[in-house]
Scaffold this motif. Structure first.
Motif, PDB file in Angstrom:
ATOM      1  N   LEU A   2       0.842  -1.182   0.000  1.00 39.18           N
ATOM      2  CA  LEU A   2       0.000   0.000   0.000  1.00 39.18           C
ATOM      3  C   LEU A   2       0.887   1.245   0.000  1.00 39.18           C
ATOM      4  N   TRP A   3       0.701   2.082  -1.009  1.00 37.09           N
ATOM      5  CA  TRP A   3       1.492   3.299  -1.107  1.00 37.09           C
ATOM      6  C   TRP A   3       0.794   4.422  -0.350  1.00 37.09           C
ATOM      7  N   GLY A   4       1.564   5.145   0.472  1.00 41.54           N
ATOM      8  CA  GLY A   4       1.042   6.332   1.126  1.00 41.54           C
ATOM      9  C   GLY A   4       0.010   6.081   2.203  1.00 41.54           C
ATOM     10  N   ARG A   5      -0.018   4.879   2.763  1.00 40.23           N
ATOM     11  CA  ARG A   5      -1.015   4.566   3.791  1.00 40.23           C
ATOM     12  C   ARG A   5      -0.347   4.115   5.095  1.00 40.23           C
ATOM     13  N   ASP A   6       0.789   4.683   5.411  1.00 41.63           N
ATOM     14  CA  ASP A   6       1.504   4.269   6.629  1.00 41.63           C
ATOM     15  C   ASP A   6       0.655   4.516   7.876  1.00 41.63           C
TER      16      ASP A   6
END
Length: 221
Positions: A2-6
């Motif tokens: 998942l990109w950008g969902r830390d």
């Protein structure tokens, strides 16, 4: 990945940890089509080590019987399944639930106590009103994260095409993938306009402050 969902991923881990410790947690994820609600539920399922995972279709139908008795049955089932190691219950596309199913799940959600249940709903707006339950709106990816996702899925694109895809997708992950596929299949001229059915919007805030996730259980959980 998942990109950008830390922040959102960290919240999923926090909810699962609390359920493993005996608390019950409830959260309604809301967002546009393609924004990543299902992907976040998938991530939660993959991180639920040692827990039971309940995920599937709910359809009680119009003749389900007394709604309170049905909801008590749902609550009893969730509590029983959570007895060993906790339970993660995922309800995707909650806006498509029939009224009886939605009613039973919402009543049960409000009555969860120290049961070790993490109950996560994902829904679009409008639909699936859930008054009294905590909600988190999943927004579009930040520009840098959107660019990373596009590069990872579409490879090197002509500069003009890349900028156009990023602009039209507006941070919506599914739109980024589908628009890049559409543009590359038709050439850099492409067809004008965004894909309305996967159009997204807005930038995401950190889910680590996901608006008072409902926590019910022993003090200190």
């Amino acid at each position: 990945m998942l990109w950008g969902r830390d922040g959102e991923q960290a919240t999923m881990h926090q909810l699962l940890a609390e359920a493993r410790e005996g608390a019950s947690v409830v959260l309604v994820l809301r967002g546009d089509p393609g924004i990543g609600k299902t992907a976040l539920l998938d991530y939660a399922a993959s991180a639920a080590d040692g827990m039971r995972v309940l995920r599937g279709a709910f359809g009680l139908g119009p003749a389900a019987g007394d709604r309170f008795l049905v909801s008590l049955g749902v609550l009893s089932l969730l509590s029983e399944l959570a007895e060993e190691g906790g339970l993660l219950c995922l309800v995707d596309e909650a806006h498509w639930l029939d009224h009886a199913s939605a009613d039973a799940l919402l009543i049960a959600a409000r009555r969860l106590d120290a049961d070790g249940v993490a109950l996560l709903f994902a829904a679009r707006d409008p639909g699936f009103p859930a008054p009294g339950l905590p909600e988190y709106r999943l927004g579009g990816l930040l520009p840098a994260d959107a660019a990373k996702l596009l590069d990872a899925t579409a490879g090197e694109l002509p500069v003009g095409l890349r900028h156009r895809v990023l602009g039209e997708a507006d941070g919506n992950p599914l739109a980024l993938i589908e628009l890049s596929d559409l543009r590359t299949s038709r050439g850099s001229a492409g067809a004008p306009g965004p894909l309305a059915e996967v159009e997204g919007g807005g930038n995401s805030g950190s889910a680590s402050s996901a608006c008072g996730v409902a926590r019910r259980g022993p003090p200190g959980t």
